[in-house]
Each structure stands twice: as C-alpha cells, then as structure tokens.
Design an enzyme around this catalytic site. Structure first.
Site, PDB file in Angstrom:
ATOM      1  N   LYS A  68      21.834 -50.385 -69.604  1.00  0.00           N
ATOM      2  CA  LYS A  68      22.460 -49.108 -68.975  1.00  0.00           C
ATOM      3  C   LYS A  68      23.624 -48.661 -69.988  1.00  0.00           C
ATOM      4  O   LYS A  68      23.896 -47.555 -70.105  1.00  0.00           O
ATOM      5  CB  LYS A  68      22.912 -49.201 -67.813  1.00  0.00           C
ATOM      6  CG  LYS A  68      21.900 -49.548 -66.681  1.00  0.00           C
ATOM      7  CD  LYS A  68      20.970 -48.493 -66.403  1.00  0.00           C
ATOM      8  CE  LYS A  68      19.964 -48.888 -65.150  1.00  0.00           C
ATOM      9  NZ  LYS A  68      19.128 -50.013 -65.280  1.00  0.00           N
TER      10      LYS A  68
HETATM   11  C1  LIG Z   1      18.050 -50.109 -64.837  1.00  0.00           C
HETATM   12  C2  LIG Z   1      17.141 -51.172 -65.432  1.00  0.00           C
HETATM   13  C3  LIG Z   1      15.766 -51.345 -65.846  1.00  0.00           C
HETATM   14  C4  LIG Z   1      14.728 -50.150 -65.353  1.00  0.00           C
HETATM   15  O1  LIG Z   1      15.191 -48.983 -66.258  1.00  0.00           O
HETATM   16  P1  LIG Z   1      14.567 -47.753 -65.772  1.00  0.00           P
HETATM   17  O2  LIG Z   1      14.930 -46.842 -66.990  1.00  0.00           O
HETATM   18  O3  LIG Z   1      15.118 -47.352 -64.495  1.00  0.00           O
HETATM   19  O4  LIG Z   1      13.010 -47.609 -65.832  1.00  0.00           O
HETATM   20  C5  LIG Z   1      15.286 -52.433 -66.211  1.00  0.00           C
HETATM   21  N1  LIG Z   1      16.055 -53.729 -66.423  1.00  0.00           N
HETATM   22  C6  LIG Z   1      17.377 -53.818 -66.273  1.00  0.00           C
HETATM   23  C7  LIG Z   1      18.008 -55.094 -66.432  1.00  0.00           C
HETATM   24  C8  LIG Z   1      17.995 -52.437 -65.790  1.00  0.00           C
HETATM   25  O5  LIG Z   1      19.303 -52.440 -65.599  1.00  0.00           O
END
Ligand SMILES: *Cc1c(COP(=O)(O)O)cnc(C)c1O
Length: 496
Positions: free
Chosen positions: A112
């Site tokens: 993120k």
């Molecule tokens: C948010 C997240 C995901 C999923 O990603 P999306 O874009 O919501 O599909 C997968 N792994 C981790 C560690 C995340 O923080």
C-alpha cells in the site's frame, strides 16, 4: 492527449484527473475510470535503465494529464525517496524460477505504501489546482495495511485530516500497533466491532450521505478517500508492473517483447487491475492470475461468471488483507467487460447491493479471458512458506505465499512456460507469527515480538525500520465503535 474520467455508473459526466482524485468516489456511487487506457509513449526498450521515479513519470503522465510536468515530478520526488529502504524502490528477487516483485520496502512494509506515499501529494496538488479551500477529510476503511500506510502518508499534511476504521479482531498485532501508535495531530483511528466489509460498507454509506455532506461543507470540510477506489491510488500501482518488465529486460531475464505472466494476491482487486492497465498500456503481459485465500469469491467469479457474496461465510485467515467479500475495484473491470455500458454495470451493482449476487453474460465473460484465478487454503499457504524457505532460504509473507501457491498450481495445471512475476505485497515481519508458525509449528505458542528476532535469524535479513519504530512507541489511539455508530463517531471527531 487529454484524458478525462467518468463514473462506472454514469458515462455522461466527465471530470479531470485531479477532480477524480479529489472526489475519490463519484456522486452516483460509481468509480472513476479513464475514458480510455492510454498507451505508453516510450517503448519497453527505452524503459530499460530508467529509475523507478523516471518510470513513474512515464506512466503517470499518461493518466494524469491535467498535472503539469513540474507538479507530477514534484509529487513523485516527494513520494519515492528515503522513506524506502532501497534505491530500487521495488526490487525484483529471483527465487528458483519465479520473480518476486517486492513491494514492501516503504514506510509501513506493505505494498500500500507504493500508492499511499504519493496520494497525499497528488491530493494536495489537486486541491490547489481546483481552488479547494475546504479541509480534506480522508475517510478510510482498512483490513490492516491501508490504514497505516494512509496515516503515514497523510500525517501532518497541511489541509488534510484522516480518519481510519479497522476491524477490531481482523488485523495482526503488528498491524494494530502500527496504527494505534501513529503520530500526527490530524490522524484518528477507530476499531470497529465488525469485519472489514462492515467497515468498508460503513465508509461508503458516509460518502453517499448527502445530509452529512452538506453539514461538512458548511463547516469547511469535504470527504475524500484513500481507499483503492481512488484513481490516485490505482495509477501509481500501474508503475511497478511496467518497472518490473523493464528490469527483467535490463537484467537479460527476458527478450524484448517476451510475454510474462503476473500473479497477484488479491483482495479489493486494485493491484491486479493496475497490472491489467499496464498490459493495456502496452506491456507484454499474458495472463493476469488472481490469487485468493479461502475467501475465494473472486476465484468462483472467474470460474462461473457469478459473483456471490451472499451464500458464503466470511473467513478470517492468516492473510487478513485479502479477507474481503466485496472487491470494490472489480466494478471497473465489470464496466469495461460490459463494453463501458453504464446502465448494465449499474444494474449489476444494484443486484450486488440488494441481493448480494450478480451474474455476467457469456459475452462479458469472454472479455475476461486475460484473467486466470486460483486460491490457496490456509494449509497450502503455510506449506508454501515452509517449502520455499526450506528449498531456497527465501522467507515470504502469507499474502505473497497465497500467490506463490497459485502460481505453482497454475503452471502445473496449464504447462504455460511464460516467466512469472509474483507481486510480493508484504514483508514477512508484518505477519511474523503466521510466517514463523508456517516454518515451524512450535513457534505457535510464542508471542509475536520475540519471533521478530527469530525471523531475523532464519531469513538473514535486517529488522525493518517500521518494526523497530513500534517496539517502544506509545499507544495514542484507543477509540472503538459499533458498526452502526460510525457516523456519530465521525461527527464527534470533527465536532459537527
Ligand atoms: C491490500 C493488500 C492486498 C490486496 O490488494 P488489493 O489491491 O486490495 O487486491 C494483498 N496483500 C497485502 C499485503 C495487502 O496489504
């Protein structure tokens, strides 16, 4: 060329990129999509040798066409700096025959950060460009990683406030501590008595609450979103797939034009959608392989064409950031598969909202042929962590392991020999308990913190700065609320 954005639920109104970033969600509840996906104006051979920041500019300028070169470069430069623990920003690790695109080298050690380090700058630039005087209140639901990454990004950014809701029992100890120790006079974090979907639905309802919107305006506030529904989060995520391809080329792992597959551990469908956009921009990606954990609503959807969140139990897993039954960003794909027909999309989303299920037609399903899907059970996820560790010494987190399992399973099933890039979305330190227990179940009885040292020992990696930071930090946030009390909580926090 100029690109404008329209809502997936109403194609008639278009806005600029900066306006779409400011609003987050369209007024009709739809998501903003670019009128068309732009092509890269540089060739993949020219991308070879570019830094992450240069690649980011080459990609983002095609989407954010109302930003000047100076504005965009300034945002990029402030985002992708020493907050990342490597100059490469998103290094590619080759482990056996698979490439792990490590997206966890930022401030909060999950992917993120890739988008949330830049979103505050895109947002404040957008506010300036549109003469917004109001204070921008970022309202965010998190399954654990978004919340901290958003708070870290927005903390003490002038003209903004941020309120984060997370499921009280749905995040890891490290994740919770990261959030409740966040400094900054403009940040608030609230634990809700419910799951992530409750938090997300609650936040969506607040956005759609016209009455509240008016009151906010009168008090000099306006909401915006840091969730992956914001186009300002999606666009920066396209960058690392382009960068990964260029790196493979530069390191002579592939020939120019060679097709690769991408495997993405998926929750809200933002990350994999960004990969799809990278493909449409011209990057030679073959299959986009969507990996789910036991909450496999997406797997079932890609198999059957029916999206059904109603007839299933929500399961808490060791990959909590993927514990999601409503994948918001899927709406963007559905809209595209429906031939950008806003009416058709609106009807499907209404069905999802009211009946908890919808079914797409065969012709729409045919539009999704670039996608493959798989899922990993809890046992398969843990086994993958242990096996890869035992075979290679590489330690991955639980989310990445879901994708690694699905990657292996896909290759065995299809005999597709294209090289695979697995999006590695979190540092194993962030989910240390699950990771260490997967390696040796005797670790299951231990507390999380002593395990950090153990992980350091077995993986031979450094303790990330984000972990050192929380070890002795003070708890600054203790607010909790019931699901149906989120509006009141927001009112209290803003003194409405
Ligand atoms: C948010 C997240 C995901 C999923 O990603 P999306 O874009 O919501 O599909 C997968 N792994 C981790 C560690 C995340 O923080």
């Amino acid at each position: 060329m100029n690109i404008r954005y329209k809502s997936t639920r109403n194609s008639d109104i278009t806005v600029t990129a900066s306006q779409a970033i400011l609003k987050g969600l369209a007024d009709d509840g739809g998501l903003f999509v670019p009128e068309r996906i732009p092509k890269l104006s540089v060739s993949v051979d020219e991308l070879k040798g570019m830094t992450y920041q240069e690649t980011a500019y080459a990609v983002m300028k095609e989407f954010l066409t109302d930003f000047t070169e100076e504005e965009l470069k300034d945002c990029i430069c402030k985002a992708y700096d020493a907050k990342f623990d490597t100059d490469e920003i998103a290094p590619l690790a080759k482990v056996d025959d698979t490439y792990y695109l490590e997206l966890f080298h930022g401030a909060t050690i999950a992917f993120k950060d890739m988008a949330l380090s830049i979103l505050p700058h895109l947002l404040t630039t957008s506010a300036k460009k549109n003469q917004v005087q109001n204070e921008i209140v970022i309202l965010t639901a998190t399954s654990g990683d978004t919340g901290k990454a958003a708070m870290a990004g927005f903390a003490d950014v002038e003209g903004t406030r941020i309120i984060v809701f997370y499921p009280k029992n749905g995040v890891s100890k490290v994740q919770e501590l990261q959030m409740v120790t966040q400094k900054g006079k403009n940040v608030a974090v609230v634990a809700i008595h419910g799951n992530f979907d409750n938090a997300q639905s609650g936040v969506k309802a607040l956005f759609e609450n016209k009455e509240l919107g008016k009151e906010l305006e009168a008090c000099g506030y306006q909401f915006s979103s840091a969730n992956s529904i914001n186009i300002g989060r999606l666009v920066p995520q396209v960058v690392y797939y382009v960068y990964a391809y260029a790196k493979l080329l530069e390191n002579e792992q592939i020939q120019s034009g060679e097709i690769i597959n991408v495997v993405v551990p998926t929750g809200n469908f933002g990350n994999i959608l960004a990969a799809y956009y990278a493909k449409q921009m011209g990057i030679p990606i073959g299959k986009l392989i969507c990996a789910s954990n036991e909450n496999k609503v997406l797997f079932d959807f890609f198999q059957t064409g029916t999206y059904d969140k109603k007839h299933r139990e929500f399961v808490l897993t060791t990959s909590p950031s993927m514990d999601i039954l409503i994948s918001s960003n899927l709406e963007r794909l559905i809209y595209q598969a429906a031939g950008c027909d806003d009416g058709r999309n609106r009807e499907l989303m209404r069905a999802l909202n009211e009946e908890g299920v919808y079914q797409i037609t065969e012709d729409m399903k045919a539009e999704l042929k670039d996608f493959e899907a798989g899922y990993a059970s809890e046992k398969q996820t843990a086994d993958t962590i242990r096996e890869v560790y035992e075979e290679t010494g590489y330690v991955m987190d639980t989310h990445t392991a879901v994708a690694a399992f699905v990657c292996r399973e896909y290759r065995n099933r299809t005999k597709d020999t294209a090289k695979c890039v697995v999006a590695s979305t979190a540092s194993p330190y962030k989910f240390v308990k699950s990771v260490m227990t997967a390696i040796d179940e005797n670790y299951g009885d231990k507390d999380e913190f002593p395990l950090l040292e153990e992980l350091k020992r077995v993986s031979g990696t450094e303790l990330p700065g984000a972990i050192k930071e929380i070890l002795n930090a003070d708890i600054l946030h203790t607010l909790e609320c019931d699901v149906d009390n989120m509006e009141q909580t927001v009112r209290n926090l803003l003194n409405l």
